[in-house]
Design an enzyme around this catalytic site. Structure first.
Site, short mmCIF file in Angstrom:
data_model
loop_
_atom_site.label_atom_id
_atom_site.label_comp_id
_atom_site.label_asym_id
_atom_site.label_seq_id
_atom_site.Cartn_x
_atom_site.Cartn_y
_atom_site.Cartn_z
N ARG A 139 0.84 -1.19 0.00
CA ARG A 139 0.00 0.00 0.00
C ARG A 139 0.88 1.24 0.00
O ARG A 139 1.95 1.27 0.61
CB ARG A 139 -0.92 0.02 1.24
CG ARG A 139 -2.09 -0.95 1.15
CD ARG A 139 -3.10 -0.53 0.09
NE ARG A 139 -4.29 -1.36 0.06
CZ ARG A 139 -4.46 -2.39 -0.75
NH1 ARG A 139 -3.50 -2.74 -1.58
NH2 ARG A 139 -5.60 -3.07 -0.74
N HIS A 153 -0.57 0.48 -9.92
CA HIS A 153 -1.30 -0.43 -9.04
C HIS A 153 -1.84 -1.64 -9.82
O HIS A 153 -3.04 -1.97 -9.77
CB HIS A 153 -2.45 0.29 -8.33
CG HIS A 153 -2.87 -0.37 -7.06
ND1 HIS A 153 -3.36 0.32 -5.99
CD2 HIS A 153 -2.87 -1.68 -6.68
CE1 HIS A 153 -3.66 -0.52 -5.00
NE2 HIS A 153 -3.37 -1.75 -5.40
#
Length: 312
Positions: free
Chosen positions: A227, A275
């Site tokens: 993250r 991502h």
């Protein structure tokens, strides 16, 4: 058996059809605002509060490996889902293989000095460089869950010294295990490539900061696959500018999409992807969900349940 489905971007009709094929005795429907009809299970991603609030569900499945977003919403809206209702995440569903591909390719990219050769190519310089040895290229994995185990397994074949750091001791063959804050320095000071696969919890936010980076060997690399909030981006850039870090590969960011004004875009030793390191693969996800629902209906033990207190 009634199942409701909600995802803001997935093709709901495809998922409904595929789930009904995998679970012939189930009726599956896409949840829409105003749908208060009973349901036994919910499959969700970024669900509105009203979708789950007040429902007597048997279980909820988050359509991803990370559950920080839904847990954050549950903390803000405790009425959204009763604490007695189990929440499941997608354990692997093809994500492990994707993480293996990504991690191995990037470690080899740095090990073979392809980043250095690209920089030389940009200067039109023909210059063979000294090789690195595997012995000096220790890889450390922060986060030893399902995906961390997969990445360690894939790197073993390449002969790199491997270590992991986690909350509990691991007994993975060929991998040194380090536990807790008291062993973090010992884990870091011999880690040439740091791979982050930690869960997103209150304890891990901002963990990759100047204090941590200073404990790595000079010329280390950072690969963030977890993250964006794990990384203090200003500290990472400072470590790159000082030479403490030789390079960073980032798949996740504290703000996504990454703002155009971010200096990460322009830093010569930062590489990035948007991502995509491990995405939900529908066929594998449906196989896991249908299998788990079948086990739950039979009262059999299952895996993948989220510990809400721990955050993963």
């Amino acid at each position: 058996m009634e199942i409701i489905f909600y995802h803001p971007t997935f093709n709901a009709a495809w998922w409904v059809n595929a789930l009904e094929k995998a679970l012939p005795h189930a009726r599956v429907r896409e949840w829409k605002v105003g749908d208060n009809n009973p349901a036994d299970y919910a499959l969700v991603w970024q669900p509105p509060v009203e979708m789950l609030a007040g429902r007597r569900l048997k279980a909820v499945f988050a359509l991803g490996a990370g559950v920080d977003a839904i847990l954050s919403k549950l903390n803000a809206h405790p009425e959204m889902l009763d604490a007695s209702i189990p929440l499941f995440r997608l354990e692997d569903t093809g994500m492990g293989l994707q993480m293996q591909e990504y991690a191995v390719s990037q470690v080899l990219h740095w090990f073979r000095r392809f980043d250095d050769y690209q920089a030389l190519k940009n200067q039109a310089l023909w210059k063979p460089l000294p090789e690195y040895t595997r012995e000096e290229f220790s890889v450390g994995i922060m986060g030893a869950g399902v995906l961390g185990a997969k990445v360690a397994e894939s790197l073993q074949a390449w002969g790199f010294p491997l270590r992991c750091w986690s909350r509990s001791r691991k007994s993975w063959p060929g991998v040194e295990s380090y536990v807790g804050r008291e062993e973090l320095h010992a884990f870091l000071n011999q880690t040439r490539v740091l791979i982050n696969l930690l869960p997103n919890t209150a304890q891990t936010v901002g963990i990759i900061n100047s204090e941590l980076l200073d404990q790595l060997p000079d010329g280390a690399y950072v690969l963030n696959l977890a993250r964006g909030v794990h990384v203090q981006e200003a500290d990472l850039l400072a470590a790159l500018d000082s030479g403490k870090l030789k390079g960073a590969m980032l798949d996740v960011f504290s703000q996504e999409p990454l703002p155009q004004e971010s200096p990460l875009w322009r830093h010569p030793r930062v590489a990035m992807t948007p991502h995509i390191a491990a995405v939900t693969r529908p066929a594998e996800a449906i196989d896991y969900i249908s299998r788990t629902i079948t086990q739950l209906e039979k009262g059999e033990p299952v895996t993948g349940q989220v510990d809400r207190a721990r955050g993963y």
